[in-house]
Design an enzyme around this catalytic site. Structure first.
Site, PDB file in Angstrom:
ATOM      1  N   SER A  13     -13.901 -83.447 -38.100  1.00 55.50           N
ATOM      2  CA  SER A  13     -13.524 -82.325 -39.468  1.00 55.50           C
ATOM      3  C   SER A  13     -12.753 -83.146 -40.717  1.00 55.50           C
ATOM      4  CB  SER A  13     -13.934 -81.561 -39.062  1.00 55.50           C
ATOM      5  OG  SER A  13     -12.766 -80.904 -38.071  1.00 55.50           O
ATOM      6  N   ASP A  62     -14.920 -77.227 -28.289  1.00 60.73           N
ATOM      7  CA  ASP A  62     -13.552 -77.027 -28.123  1.00 60.73           C
ATOM      8  C   ASP A  62     -13.528 -78.311 -27.016  1.00 60.73           C
ATOM      9  OD1 ASP A  62     -11.314 -77.747 -27.189  1.00 60.73           O
ATOM     10  OD2 ASP A  62     -11.071 -75.232 -27.509  1.00 60.73           O
ATOM     11  N   VAL A  63     -13.359 -79.785 -27.385  1.00 58.95           N
ATOM     12  CA  VAL A  63     -13.036 -80.663 -26.485  1.00 58.95           C
ATOM     13  C   VAL A  63     -12.728 -80.438 -25.142  1.00 58.95           C
ATOM     14  CG1 VAL A  63     -14.105 -82.680 -28.250  1.00 58.95           C
ATOM     15  CG2 VAL A  63     -11.537 -81.732 -27.423  1.00 58.95           C
ATOM     16  N   SER A 141      -2.806 -95.073 -29.028  1.00 57.26           N
ATOM     17  CA  SER A 141      -2.376 -94.954 -30.331  1.00 57.26           C
ATOM     18  C   SER A 141      -1.338 -95.870 -29.837  1.00 57.26           C
ATOM     19  CB  SER A 141      -0.526 -93.632 -30.197  1.00 57.26           C
ATOM     20  OG  SER A 141      -0.739 -93.645 -31.394  1.00 57.26           O
ATOM     21  N   TYR A 154       3.008 -86.368 -26.339  1.00 61.49           N
ATOM     22  CA  TYR A 154       1.718 -87.201 -26.938  1.00 61.49           C
ATOM     23  C   TYR A 154       1.599 -88.469 -26.213  1.00 61.49           C
ATOM     24  CZ  TYR A 154      -0.806 -89.371 -30.810  1.00 61.49           C
ATOM     25  OH  TYR A 154      -2.008 -89.662 -31.602  1.00 61.49           O
ATOM     26  N   LYS A 158      -1.359 -90.805 -24.984  1.00 61.97           N
ATOM     27  CA  LYS A 158      -2.450 -91.752 -25.522  1.00 61.97           C
ATOM     28  C   LYS A 158      -1.964 -93.191 -24.369  1.00 61.97           C
ATOM     29  CE  LYS A 158      -3.934 -89.558 -28.600  1.00 61.97           C
ATOM     30  NZ  LYS A 158      -5.289 -90.012 -29.317  1.00 61.97           N
TER      31      LYS A 158
HETATM   32  P1  NAP Z   1      -6.095 -85.189 -37.955  1.00 59.78           P
HETATM   33  O1  NAP Z   1      -6.551 -85.586 -39.443  1.00 59.78           O
HETATM   34  O2  NAP Z   1      -5.092 -84.192 -37.546  1.00 59.78           O
HETATM   35  O3  NAP Z   1      -7.633 -84.436 -37.273  1.00 59.78           O
HETATM   36  C1  NAP Z   1      -8.013 -84.192 -35.663  1.00 59.78           C
HETATM   37  C2  NAP Z   1      -9.591 -83.914 -35.478  1.00 59.78           C
HETATM   38  O4  NAP Z   1      -9.696 -83.982 -34.291  1.00 59.78           O
HETATM   39  C3  NAP Z   1      -9.551 -82.665 -36.688  1.00 59.78           C
HETATM   40  O5  NAP Z   1     -10.792 -82.951 -36.849  1.00 59.78           O
HETATM   41  C4  NAP Z   1     -10.110 -81.337 -35.116  1.00 59.78           C
HETATM   42  O6  NAP Z   1     -11.517 -80.455 -35.602  1.00 59.78           O
HETATM   43  C5  NAP Z   1     -10.074 -82.205 -34.333  1.00 59.78           C
HETATM   44  N1  NAP Z   1      -9.845 -81.944 -33.148  1.00 59.78           N
HETATM   45  C6  NAP Z   1      -8.561 -81.121 -32.601  1.00 59.78           C
HETATM   46  N2  NAP Z   1      -8.311 -80.506 -31.225  1.00 59.78           N
HETATM   47  C7  NAP Z   1      -9.650 -80.424 -30.861  1.00 59.78           C
HETATM   48  C8  NAP Z   1     -10.223 -79.689 -30.584  1.00 59.78           C
HETATM   49  N3  NAP Z   1     -10.053 -78.636 -29.367  1.00 59.78           N
HETATM   50  N4  NAP Z   1     -12.577 -79.831 -29.766  1.00 59.78           N
HETATM   51  C9  NAP Z   1     -12.609 -80.600 -31.020  1.00 59.78           C
HETATM   52  N5  NAP Z   1     -11.939 -81.509 -32.350  1.00 59.78           N
HETATM   53  C10 NAP Z   1     -10.612 -81.319 -32.304  1.00 59.78           C
HETATM   54  O7  NAP Z   1      -6.063 -86.522 -37.025  1.00 59.78           O
HETATM   55  P2  NAP Z   1      -6.315 -87.889 -37.110  1.00 59.78           P
HETATM   56  O8  NAP Z   1      -4.815 -88.112 -37.655  1.00 59.78           O
HETATM   57  O9  NAP Z   1      -7.216 -88.161 -37.686  1.00 59.78           O
HETATM   58  O10 NAP Z   1      -6.527 -88.785 -35.606  1.00 59.78           O
HETATM   59  C11 NAP Z   1      -7.682 -88.640 -34.739  1.00 59.78           C
HETATM   60  C12 NAP Z   1      -7.115 -89.437 -34.056  1.00 59.78           C
HETATM   61  O11 NAP Z   1      -6.135 -90.745 -34.081  1.00 59.78           O
HETATM   62  C13 NAP Z   1      -6.671 -88.422 -32.400  1.00 59.78           C
HETATM   63  O12 NAP Z   1      -6.553 -88.997 -31.521  1.00 59.78           O
HETATM   64  C14 NAP Z   1      -5.166 -88.910 -32.741  1.00 59.78           C
HETATM   65  O13 NAP Z   1      -4.683 -89.302 -31.612  1.00 59.78           O
HETATM   66  C15 NAP Z   1      -5.531 -90.691 -32.978  1.00 59.78           C
HETATM   67  N6  NAP Z   1      -4.148 -91.403 -33.512  1.00 59.78           N
HETATM   68  C16 NAP Z   1      -4.063 -90.714 -35.029  1.00 59.78           C
HETATM   69  C17 NAP Z   1      -3.010 -91.669 -35.818  1.00 59.78           C
HETATM   70  C18 NAP Z   1      -2.379 -91.444 -36.774  1.00 59.78           C
HETATM   71  O14 NAP Z   1      -1.152 -92.096 -37.200  1.00 59.78           O
HETATM   72  N7  NAP Z   1      -3.081 -90.409 -37.858  1.00 59.78           N
HETATM   73  C19 NAP Z   1      -2.294 -92.358 -34.946  1.00 59.78           C
HETATM   74  C20 NAP Z   1      -2.881 -92.627 -33.519  1.00 59.78           C
HETATM   75  C21 NAP Z   1      -3.813 -92.355 -33.184  1.00 59.78           C
HETATM   76  P3  NAP Z   1     -10.619 -79.335 -36.269  1.00 59.78           P
HETATM   77  O15 NAP Z   1      -9.725 -79.037 -37.451  1.00 59.78           O
HETATM   78  O16 NAP Z   1     -12.287 -79.024 -36.778  1.00 59.78           O
HETATM   79  O17 NAP Z   1     -10.218 -78.121 -35.748  1.00 59.78           O
END
Ligand code: NAP
Length: 246
Positions: A13, A62-63, A141, A154, A158
């Protein structure tokens, strides 16, 4: 690049998941947009994909909840009879110094980031083993590989993804299932909105490419791994960090 492939992106989303789902659809995949709380955003994405002439559906789950994950895969089996790519993207990041970290916060992070990845992989792999093909791509990550102050839980979640990915790649390789992880650096999504400009500038100063990553930078690598071009890549953790970790 993904003609006819059925691709499930968890947490699609917003952020990296959203960019990945959109790019997969634009590469002619049949995309399943999983979401948990952001129903409007998931619906908006599905509408946009369809308006562009591509295919997408959405499923709330919810995963971290096994019943909901089971139901999601039941629905996928009914609608598509197969799954070609699972992107375990859903994740949460919450900072807390160890002294102030309550067990509830530990459970919340581990249940979403680790249990969620485990459950989705388990149900997807059942279908992939029968098909004798599939790809699983997990979101780790650089925090999981390098560590970070105030992010021990966190980071641990990861790091789990790294061992889980490598083990599954070994376990499922004989079924022609490839399992990889991507390890993004600092990517401009809602996840980084908790940081003020000073912290973000500081982050940027440690990146050789002198900019934060965009969700599409990560999606590009996930699409490559999902496509036939990545067919001999398995058990890898691919950094997408603009050279932040050297
Ligand atoms: P984000 O913008 O905060 O989006 C998180 C997404 O995860 C949302 O779509 C949310 O859905 C979904 N989500 C959270 N809990 C959930 C659950 N229990 N069941 C189903 N969906 C769930 O995060 P992002 O930055 O895109 O990160 C995506 C992935 O990349 C994560 O695993 C994060 O750890 C990893 N990552 C991100 C970064 C970064 O700098 N952004 C860096 C390294 C790794 P809803 O809103 O619908 O609940």
């Amino acid at each position: 690049m993904l003609e006819g492939k059925v691709v499930l992106v968890t947490g699609a989303s917003r952020g990296i998941g959203r960019a990945t789902a959109l790019m997969a659809a634009q590469n002619h995949a049949k995309v399943i947009v999983n979401y948990n709380n952001s129903e409007d955003k998931a619906a908006e994405l599905v509408d946009m994909i369809r308006e562009q002439g591509y295919e997408a559906t959405m499923i709330k789950a919810d995963v971290s909840n096994e019943d909901e994950v089971k139901q999601m895969f039941k629905q996928i089996k009914k609608d598509y009879s197969r799954i070609d790519v699972l992107v375990n993207n859903a994740g949460i990041m919450k900072d807390s110094l160890l002294m102030f970290t309550k067990a509830e916060l530990f459970d919340e992070i581990i249940n979403t980031n680790c249990k969620g990845t485990f459950l989705c992989s388990r149900y997807a792999s059942k279908m992939m083993i029968k098909q004798k093909s599939g790809k699983i791509i997990n979101l780790s990550s650089i925090i999981g590989t390098q560590g970070s102050k105030g992010q021990s839980i966190y980071s641990g979640s990861k790091a789990f993804i790294v061992g889980f990915t490598k083990s599954l790649a070994k376990e499922l390789g004989s079924y022609n299932i490839k399992v990889n992880a991507v390890a993004p650096g600092s990517i401009e999504t809602d996840m980084l909105k908790i940081y003020d400009d000073e912290i973000l500038e500081n982050l940027k100063s440690n990146i050789s490419l002198e900019r934060l990553g965009k969700p599409e930078d990560v999606a590009n690598v996930i699409i490559f791994l999902s496509s036939d071009m990545g067919n001999y890549v398995s058990g890898q953790v691919i950094g997408v960090d603009g050279c932040q970790t050297l």
